[in-house]
Design an enzyme around this catalytic site. Sequence first.
Site, PDB file in Angstrom:
ATOM      1  N   PHE A  30       3.767   4.400   3.722  1.00 44.30           N
ATOM      2  CA  PHE A  30       4.615   5.458   4.284  1.00 44.30           C
ATOM      3  C   PHE A  30       5.506   4.942   5.416  1.00 44.30           C
ATOM      4  CE2 PHE A  30       2.187   9.589   2.959  1.00 44.30           C
ATOM      5  CZ  PHE A  30       2.477   9.301   1.637  1.00 44.30           C
ATOM      6  N   ASP A  54      -2.847  -6.119   2.255  1.00 42.72           N
ATOM      7  CA  ASP A  54      -1.661  -5.896   1.431  1.00 42.72           C
ATOM      8  C   ASP A  54      -0.388  -6.129   2.239  1.00 42.72           C
ATOM      9  OD1 ASP A  54      -0.865  -4.834  -1.322  1.00 42.72           O
ATOM     10  OD2 ASP A  54       0.426  -3.696   0.018  1.00 42.72           O
ATOM     11  N   ASP A  93       1.193   2.196  -5.437  1.00 45.64           N
ATOM     12  CA  ASP A  93       1.902   1.191  -4.627  1.00 45.64           C
ATOM     13  C   ASP A  93       3.285   1.714  -4.240  1.00 45.64           C
ATOM     14  OD1 ASP A  93       2.359  -1.068  -3.169  1.00 45.64           O
ATOM     15  OD2 ASP A  93       2.545  -2.431  -4.863  1.00 45.64           O
ATOM     16  N   GLY A 107       9.541  -3.697  -4.347  1.00 43.68           N
ATOM     17  CA  GLY A 107       8.852  -2.417  -4.238  1.00 43.68           C
ATOM     18  C   GLY A 107       9.628  -1.278  -4.855  1.00 43.68           C
TER      19      GLY A 107
END
Length: 398
Positions: free
Chosen positions: A61, A151, A283, A298
């Site tokens: 986020f 991550d 993800d 991403g």
Amino acid sequence: MELLIKNARIIDAIQDFKGDIYIKDGVINEIAKEINKDNVEVLNCEEKILMPAFIDTHAHFRDPGLTWKEDLESGSKAALKGGYTGVCLMANTKPICSSKEVVQYVRDKSKELDLIDIHQCISVTQNFDGKTLDHLNEFKDDNKVKAISDDGVGVSNSNIMLEAMKIAKENNWVLMSHAESPEFSKSDMRIAENMMTIRDVELAKLSGAHVHMCHVSTKEALKCIIAAKNEGANITLEVTPHHIGLTKEINDYRVNPPIREKEDVEEIIKAIKMGNIDTIGTDHAPHTLEEKSKGSPGMVGLETAFPICYTKLVRENGVSLNELSKLMSLNPAKLLGMNKGKISIGVDADLVLIDIDKKIKVDSNEFISKGRNTPFEGMEYYGEVLATIKSGKIKYKK
């Protein structure tokens, strides 16, 4: 607070029947073929599918510090639109989630927003330095911590990773592994994932820690992890909607790990059908379009996850809705220690209403997320979220 849900086709990991649900004080109070109550709010489902709301085991986020990409409010609202009432956020914020101050900021903001449940991961090493674990001592008495994660920046030192796993086991935390060997990340991303997967699987067996392998994408990594699970290793296995729904031939969109070959996708779907996958994590990784044009890896995923998974797994490959609910709700709830993910009396009333026959066309301009970075633009799928209920309150309605 009371809510009566009428005329639903109720589906979770083990059930599939038509009935009503009565919710009181945020939990499921009664389930029956027919329930009638006076002076309560009623949601008529018109025989649409009602499932436990989804829980995302893997999202970003970008808050604090990178909020032009996403923030806790926009991410939470995007989650609700996608049918999610819980997310596990990775630690690669700015500053990195290595201190109580950063974690408390996320918790306080989440509580203030009162939209979804947010579990904030702690970084495995302090500020992703790859070597320091002292900061983990700050969280040993914090029972809200469920997971630690590398991550974003993997831990390349095997001794450090083993020690981190031992600490995770001592504290009953899940260690979430982003398997990518830095030695190969610029030359061969398949070998990069496979090599680090082998290492972390062996360290998981050695330490006895619960290790959650994030966004597994290659057939070789799958084989390695499944073999270890079958031997009794305490490992859970996560795949993403985009590694289910895309191949390199369709769209070689830049994500990390990369979109894989057709045979990798086939092996993921086969593993799901055989019950070898534990969770589906989006993800969700928002970027601006300018950042994407410069190569940032991403994609956003919360608002498209269910239709992609439902279409590709259930409609095209014969996976049951029960199994999909297990992957998107029950198992993630178990992983994060949440009283959710199933439909039974006494469980938190987090539910999602879905029209599985509605065809949707992905239009990023309609996203609630700040991110517009999706490889699924213009593609058509089945399954539209009509309403998302959190603790008995309708938080999103189409």
